[in-house]
Design an enzyme around this catalytic site. Structure first.
Site, PDB file in Angstrom:
ATOM      1  CB  THR A 414     -13.206   2.177 -84.174  1.00  0.00           C
ATOM      2  OG1 THR A 414     -12.644   0.974 -84.693  1.00  0.00           O
ATOM      3  CG2 THR A 414     -14.706   2.121 -84.349  1.00  0.00           C
ATOM      4  N   GLY A 497     -11.195  -1.581 -81.285  1.00  0.00           N
ATOM      5  CA  GLY A 497     -10.839  -2.954 -81.606  1.00  0.00           C
ATOM      6  C   GLY A 497     -11.409  -3.973 -80.638  1.00  0.00           C
TER       7      GLY A 497
END
Length: 618
Positions: A414, A497
């Protein structure tokens, strides 16, 4: 002295007779590093691991802080890659606002950090609108193809869980729709301008940073399983070398198509056709109308009060409510157990014990209830109440670690970043492929991967997160914002995450309870507890300090380096002596006092040393 002087010519004469110059002989006594200037070679791909020097200290403040906060008044960005920060700054310098800059940064990160994010992924954002003086939240996570049912996976594919990679892990991408929604509601520019920096980086090439290089190398074997991925991401069959220049002309083409044709090119036009064709070729079932009918959604943010500040998160299917529940548990239960986090401090093992136990309780509720609220709405009114937090206090043993009640997945790949402008607009944005390079499926001729967010579904028919057509899976990415008395304080977030909610709570405690500044909060050690195996990772120095006692209390621990994701944050420090900014009248000519007066205060930004990026502004 005269005797020494007579010996020197004799020494030189002997060296010359032996065929060795005086300088050469001296140099051979002190051989240089095999990796001068930190440049890697085949034997040492990462020279930094051989550095045994001790860390430096700062002359003021927190001695181990990696850098000062970045301060600015006209515009600022904090991202995980310097090129993305520069892209956001370029848009701000051209008169764009924080929303324009955020889309530019997101697009650029998809080019220069392709393992983490991109056009095939998902996007969430929280926007502070200076005009409206309120928060808005955008949810742009992809939905499942309408052919996805539990039976499709168990009977047609013959699997007992949604795959972690491959075409049947990929939902409809939400990123491009999110860019479009942000710009149409709050932007002052369009795709033509804000996607230009990313397109240029993709066409001309960009250098490979150290952190990114490590992630890229770890994905080589799985990328080789898709021919288009191997061709796109593995020049000469390997990850690009550290400090080398990597080009992606196919992604440049895609960005330029969007610059000319807009959102519809991705969801209804030529890019949509390419996605569907790749899906069919790879054994998937994504259809044209799955893409054409997809829309981002403006949603109402969630919040809780923590020690005088309001902390805001996006609603499910994101996991942000776990951060709010964790803060509630700590707020209510720590005093009831007879402790104060600020008094304990982060050098006390019990401080970490309380945080870990609160995290486990919050995540147990997260993995029990989180799902797309259109299909199965979690009971958030109950879960986010202080009264409910009080019912959990008895589950925390102040002396012993308690086993997990509910397990859950912890994958992550991410980017998180924040932007702010001279008018007071602020953006908190998270963008993701889920695991590194997502599904590992690349769209030919367009140069981007599809995320593997579909693996966030379960096939358990009794769970609210069971897969279903046009349903959004449990998604880990979250963006956060802090306000006080209805006014903006800070945009911040932490990628990684399952790391994210627990890291958000730690940053809140660092800054509000322990008084750390916006940079210091990310320079200190963090814990990262895995809900999948009940193991807590601690930064190496923190492990050495408190690990033995925590293990005695029953915690399973891992000594780690560089874990716990990557943080970015921008805080606004208002100055009541300064005049309010003059808001632009529209999308017209970018000149006049509205484009000359800085914000009525100071932005303070920080960036995580665990990643490659930095904050920048002016």
């Amino acid at each position: 002295m005269r005797r020494k002087g007579r010996l020197l010519p004799l020494t030189v004469t002997l060296l010359v007779l032996l065929g060795v110059s005086p300088g050469q002989g001296l140099a051979q006594q002190q051989p240089g590093s095999p990796t001068p200037f930190g440049k890697p070679n085949a034997a040492t791909p990462n020279p930094g691991v051989d550095n045994t020097a001790v860390p430096a200290t700062r002359p003021v403040g927190y001695l181990d802080q990696t850098r000062s906060e970045v301060l600015a008044r006209n515009g600022i960005a904090a991202t995980s890659n310097p090129l993305a920060t520069a892209a956001a700054e370029r848009i701000l310098l051209q008169g764009g606002n924080a929303i324009d800059a955020a889309v530019a940064a997101s697009a650029t990160l998809g080019v220069v950090e392709p393992m983490s994010t991109g056009m095939g992924g998902d996007l969430f954002a929280i926007v502070w609108s200076a005009k409206d003086k309120k928060l808005y939240s955008l949810a742009s996570s992809g939905w499942a193809p309408k052919a996805w049912t539990a039976e499709y996976f168990t009977e047609t594919l013959g699997v007992d869980e949604v795959p972690g990679r491959g075409i049947n892990s990929a939902v409809v991408p939400g990123t491009v729709s999110g860019w479009d929604a942000l710009l149409k509601r709050f932007g002052s520019m369009g795709f033509k301008d804000v996607l230009e920096p990313a397109a240029t980086y993709a066409e001309q090439g960009f250098p490979i940073h150290e952190r990114m290089h490590g992630q890229w190398r770890s994905s080589v074997n799985t990328l080789r399983q898709d021919a288009d991925s191997a061709r796109t991401w593995l020049p000469d069959g390997q990850a690009p070398d550290l400090y080398s220049v990597f080009r992606n002309p196919e992604m440049a083409h895609t960005l330029n198509v969007l610059r000319k044709k807009g959102r519809d090119a991705f969801y209804k036009g030529e890019i949509a056709e390419a996605i569907v064709a790749k899906s069919r070729a790879a054994g998937g079932v994504m259809a044209r109308d799955d893409l054409a009918e997809y829309r981002s959604e403006w949603v109402t943010p969630l919040s809780t009060e923590y020690h005088g500040y309001d902390v805001h998160q996006l609603p499910p299917p994101g996991q942000g409510f776990a951060a709010l529940e964790m803060l509630n548990i700590l707020d209510v239960c720590v005093p009831r157990l007879g402790f104060d986090l600020a008094e304990l401090g982060p050098r006390d093992p019990r401080y970490w014990h309380l945080l870990i136990e609160a995290k486990k309780l919050a995540y147990s509720d997260l993995h029990t209830h989180n799902a797309d609220p259109k299909f199965a709405a979690p009971p958030l009114d109950r879960l986010l109440s202080k009264e409910y937090a009080a019912t959990l206090c008895s589950k925390i043993d102040p002396d012993r670690a308690t086993p997990l009640e509910v397990n859950g997945s912890d994958l992550g790949g991410t980017v998180y970043f924040a932007t702010a402008d001279r008018w007071g607009n602020m953006v908190s944005l998270v963008n993701s492929n889920y695991s590194d390079f997502g599904s590992k499926v690349t769209i030919p001729r367009y140069g981007f991967v599809l995320a593997n967010r579909g693996s966030g579904f379960t096939l358990d028919a009794d769970h609210p997160n069971v897969v279903a057509p046009r349903k959004r899976p449990f998604i880990t990415i979250i963006a956060s914002f802090i306000t006080k008395d209805g006014k903006p304080v800070m945009a911040f977030g932490n990628m990684g995450g399952g790391t994210q909610p627990q890291a958000h709570a730690q940053h809140i405690i660092n800054m509000i309870d322990l008084g750390m500044n916006v940079q210091a909060t990310t320079d200190v050690a963090r814990f990262d507890h895995s809900q999948s195996n009940d193991v807590t990772s601690l930064d190496a120095y923190l492990f050495d300090l408190v690990g033995p006692r925590l293990q005695e209390m029953g915690h399973q621990l891992n000594r780690a380096n560089g874990h716990a994701g990557g943080y970015q944050g921008i805080l606004f420090e208002p100055d009541p002596r300064l005049p309010e900014p003059i808001l632009p009248s529209g999308r017209g000519e970018r000149r006049g006092e509205a484009y000359e007066r800085p914000v009525n205060g100071v932005y303070r930004a920080g960036s995580d040393p665990r990643k490659d990026g930095h904050a920048g502004g002016w």
